[in-house]
Design an enzyme around this catalytic site. Structure first.
Site, PDB file in Angstrom:
ATOM      1  CB  SER A 109      51.716  63.810  41.154  1.00 43.03           C
ATOM      2  OG  SER A 109      50.469  64.312  41.541  1.00 43.03           O
ATOM      3  CE  LYS A 111      45.963  72.433  43.276  1.00 39.07           C
ATOM      4  NZ  LYS A 111      44.733  71.624  43.406  1.00 39.07           N
ATOM      5  CG  ASP A 148      42.386  70.231  40.503  1.00 40.54           C
ATOM      6  OD1 ASP A 148      43.001  69.154  40.352  1.00 40.54           O
ATOM      7  OD2 ASP A 148      42.833  71.176  41.177  1.00 40.54           O
ATOM      8  NE  ARG A 188      39.185  76.362  59.348  1.00 41.38           N
ATOM      9  CZ  ARG A 188      40.411  75.849  59.281  1.00 41.38           C
ATOM     10  NH1 ARG A 188      40.779  74.937  60.154  1.00 41.38           N
ATOM     11  NH2 ARG A 188      41.259  76.229  58.354  1.00 41.38           N
ATOM     12  CB  THR A 189      37.013  81.159  56.891  1.00 39.42           C
ATOM     13  OG1 THR A 189      38.042  80.458  57.585  1.00 39.42           O
ATOM     14  CG2 THR A 189      37.230  82.647  56.983  1.00 39.42           C
ATOM     15  CG  LEU A 192      38.046  66.546  45.968  1.00 37.93           C
ATOM     16  CD1 LEU A 192      36.689  65.933  45.699  1.00 37.93           C
ATOM     17  CD2 LEU A 192      37.954  68.047  45.890  1.00 37.93           C
ATOM     18  N   GLY A 248      38.686  59.874  46.382  1.00 36.49           N
ATOM     19  CA  GLY A 248      39.412  60.968  45.736  1.00 36.49           C
ATOM     20  C   GLY A 248      40.472  60.535  44.731  1.00 36.49           C
TER      21      GLY A 248
END
Ligand code: ATR
Length: 292
Positions: free
Chosen positions: A20, A69, A105, A154-155, A226, A249
């Protein structure tokens, strides 16, 4: 600090590999704006102090990245509605002694898709992951009139939560979710038009990993990752080798950064003319592992 100079920065942990600063220094220079963009490594427990510090010292704004975030929202005076729904803020503006939270985003993802003229209305998307980035992606897809979103994670509980929350808040019932497993993905791939990886699988230094094994023809499909370090991830290379159109990304990263700078400077930033050069600068930086 000179008040006419834009004082900006990014808070995150870990943060050493963030590009960034390169992105923003490039934009500031090309736009003839006087400013500095600093990298601040801040752990969870120090976030509030660091954030208040920037405000007191007269910073104009900052970016906020992993893992802050969501947490940052609790310290803000105001959060714009889009960021509120998504539940993640990556850009803060300090103005009139108040702090305002935004999510750029979403705009970054949308503009990256627009760059490739992709018609999304009525199409089917597979989104891999259910974290903060996935929330921005799913939100943007729904706003772009996507027909159906299937989420794999995954979760499983996190995928379920996102689907339930968004279907209610955005009145979008055409969402399903599955466990992130090879067998499930294999069944889903032929069904979808767009596949987006929002997980960190394949990110440097684990460049030999791909979130999905691809062994079928992906012609007429678009695959987006991404992850931007490396720019061409293993996943994108595999997808391209199987006929997919690929989007890296870096594009989303550039557009979210431009949108952040637009918020801080309160002006529109025309990016078309400098997009390619900026992208090449970032690629060069990533390839050389140059210091920030
Ligand atoms: P971000 O803001 O970048 O989305 P995040 O909110 O921490 O970061 O979310 C990371 C996402 O990547 C999650 O969906 C995570 O899966 P879990 O919800 O199961 O944690 C996913 N992820 C990260 N590493 C992964 C891995 N090795 N395999 C599969 N999924 C992974």
């Amino acid at each position: 600090m000179k008040p006419s100079t834009l004082h900006l920065g990014i808070l995150g942990y870990p943060i050493q590999h963030s590009i960034s600063p390169v992105l923003h220094q490039y934009l500031l220079q090309k736009l003839n704006l006087q400013g500095c963009y600093h990298l601040f490594e801040v752990k969870e427990n120090d976030l509030q102090d660091a954030f208040r510090g920037l405000q007191i010292l007269g910073f104009h704004g900052c970016n906020v990245t992993i893992p802050h975030k969501q947490t940052i929202i609790t310290f803000l005076d105001q959060v714009e509605p889009e960021a509120e729904i998504i539940g993640a803020v990556n850009t803060v503006l300090f103005k009139n002694r108040r702090s305002w939270g935004f999510n750029t985003d979403v705009e970054g993802f949308r503009r990256s898709l627009k760059l490739h003229n992709l018609p999304l209305a009525g199409k089917k998307a597979l989104v891999i992951g259910a974290g903060g980035a996935a929330r921005s992606v799913v939100y943007a897809l729904i706003k772009e009139q996507i027909g159906h979103v299937c989420l794999v994670n995954r979760t499983l509980a996190k995928a379920r939560q996102l689907v339930e929350e968004f279907s209610e808040k955005l009145n979008f019932p055409d969402m399903t979710y599955e466990l992130f497993e090879e067998q499930n993905i294999k069944l889903l791939l032929p069904e979808v038009d767009l596949i987006v990886n929002t997980t960190s699988v394949g990110m440097w230094p684990q460049v030999d990993l791909s979130p999905v094994k691809i062994d079928l023809d992906l012609e007429n499909k678009v695959v987006m990752d991404l992850v931007y370090n490396p720019v061409k991830t293993k996943f994108l290379n595999l997808a391209a080798a199987h006929g997919a159109q690929i989007i890296d990304g870096l594009e989303m990263l550039i557009f979210q950064g431009v949108k952040s700078l637009e918020i801080w400077t309160e002006r529109k930033i025309p990016v078309d003319d400098l997009f390619e050069k900026l992208k090449n600068r970032l690629i060069q930086k990533l390839q050389n592992h140059e210091p920030n």
